[in-house]
Write a protein that holds these residues in place. Sequence first.
Motif, PDB file in Angstrom:
ATOM      1  N   TRP A  31       0.822  -1.150  -0.115  1.00 32.44           N
ATOM      2  CA  TRP A  31       0.062   0.002  -0.120  1.00 32.44           C
ATOM      3  C   TRP A  31       0.980   1.236   0.024  1.00 32.44           C
ATOM      4  O   TRP A  31       2.087   1.130   0.614  1.00 32.44           O
ATOM      5  CB  TRP A  31      -0.815   0.037   0.974  1.00 32.44           C
ATOM      6  CG  TRP A  31      -1.915  -0.923   1.202  1.00 32.44           C
ATOM      7  CD1 TRP A  31      -2.404  -1.825   0.488  1.00 32.44           C
ATOM      8  CD2 TRP A  31      -2.740  -1.172   2.455  1.00 32.44           C
ATOM      9  NE1 TRP A  31      -3.449  -2.617   0.879  1.00 32.44           N
ATOM     10  CE2 TRP A  31      -3.607  -2.326   2.035  1.00 32.44           C
ATOM     11  CE3 TRP A  31      -3.004  -0.452   3.710  1.00 32.44           C
ATOM     12  CZ2 TRP A  31      -4.719  -2.702   2.999  1.00 32.44           C
ATOM     13  CZ3 TRP A  31      -3.891  -1.128   4.654  1.00 32.44           C
ATOM     14  CH2 TRP A  31      -4.784  -2.011   4.149  1.00 32.44           C
ATOM     15  N   PHE A  66      -0.611  -5.092   8.155  1.00 31.47           N
ATOM     16  CA  PHE A  66      -0.354  -3.947   7.554  1.00 31.47           C
ATOM     17  C   PHE A  66       0.725  -3.376   8.383  1.00 31.47           C
ATOM     18  O   PHE A  66       0.200  -2.427   9.413  1.00 31.47           O
ATOM     19  CB  PHE A  66      -1.367  -3.112   6.872  1.00 31.47           C
ATOM     20  CG  PHE A  66      -0.674  -1.870   6.088  1.00 31.47           C
ATOM     21  CD1 PHE A  66      -0.072  -1.990   4.992  1.00 31.47           C
ATOM     22  CD2 PHE A  66      -1.018  -0.808   6.812  1.00 31.47           C
ATOM     23  CE1 PHE A  66       0.537  -0.938   4.410  1.00 31.47           C
ATOM     24  CE2 PHE A  66      -0.491   0.585   5.999  1.00 31.47           C
ATOM     25  CZ  PHE A  66       0.240   0.445   4.970  1.00 31.47           C
ATOM     26  N   LEU A  80       1.577  -5.249   3.410  1.00 32.84           N
ATOM     27  CA  LEU A  80       0.594  -5.975   3.956  1.00 32.84           C
ATOM     28  C   LEU A  80       0.533  -7.548   3.878  1.00 32.84           C
ATOM     29  O   LEU A  80       0.656  -7.937   2.637  1.00 32.84           O
ATOM     30  CB  LEU A  80      -0.850  -5.645   3.209  1.00 32.84           C
ATOM     31  CG  LEU A  80      -1.991  -6.449   3.591  1.00 32.84           C
ATOM     32  CD1 LEU A  80      -2.443  -6.140   4.950  1.00 32.84           C
ATOM     33  CD2 LEU A  80      -3.068  -6.126   2.560  1.00 32.84           C
ATOM     34  N   SER A  82      -0.562 -11.390   4.373  1.00 32.97           N
ATOM     35  CA  SER A  82      -1.589 -12.442   4.782  1.00 32.97           C
ATOM     36  C   SER A  82      -1.266 -13.684   4.818  1.00 32.97           C
ATOM     37  O   SER A  82      -0.868 -14.251   3.808  1.00 32.97           O
ATOM     38  CB  SER A  82      -2.830 -12.011   3.478  1.00 32.97           C
ATOM     39  OG  SER A  82      -3.214 -10.859   3.332  1.00 32.97           O
TER      40      SER A  82
END
Length: 197
Positions: A39, A111, A137, A139
Amino acid sequence: MTHLTVYTDGETPRRLLETDDAGVITATLKEIDVRLRRWEVVEALTSGGTQEEVLAAYREEVGRVVAEEGYAFVDVVRLHPSDDPGWPELARAAREKFLAEHTHDDDEVRFFAGGTGVFYLHVDGKVHAVLCEAGDLLSVPKDTTHWFDMGARPDFTAIRFFHDDDGWVGTFTGDPVSTRIPGHDAIVARRAAGNAR
């Protein structure tokens, strides 16, 4: 930018891969069903900010992830160096909580709005040490064995995503593998030395 080191998980771990290449990192993590996205960073919040300020700054991105994945609870965790006399003990206790290998019944999604932290993903006889920095970020699917190291002097702000409001709940494996793999500070130092060449 993220840094990845992959180790064997034996008694004397060997480095199998070490890279800053975003394409290689993304592809390598995809092999173990881990996603890494980037991001745009809000520079004013890289060294702190309240939970409200951080969530407001990333409202659009957070909303998109919540809509895509169905997360019900989002919060901000932050730990930055302080002159407070109790800070060293707070930092030590916070670090130790996550250093032992564990799993979760939920995905682990973080994040990094600022600072660094290393996620260690122990899958198929290898440990993928992912040094996350501002803008990353990560996951990690539920039931993935892993641990997290924020370093001896923690300095980070991260947004966390959960499917329920229980927050962070870990099931510890008892495997001492985390004691054999270089920690956050060693990985950061090695990377800095490599980049200085």
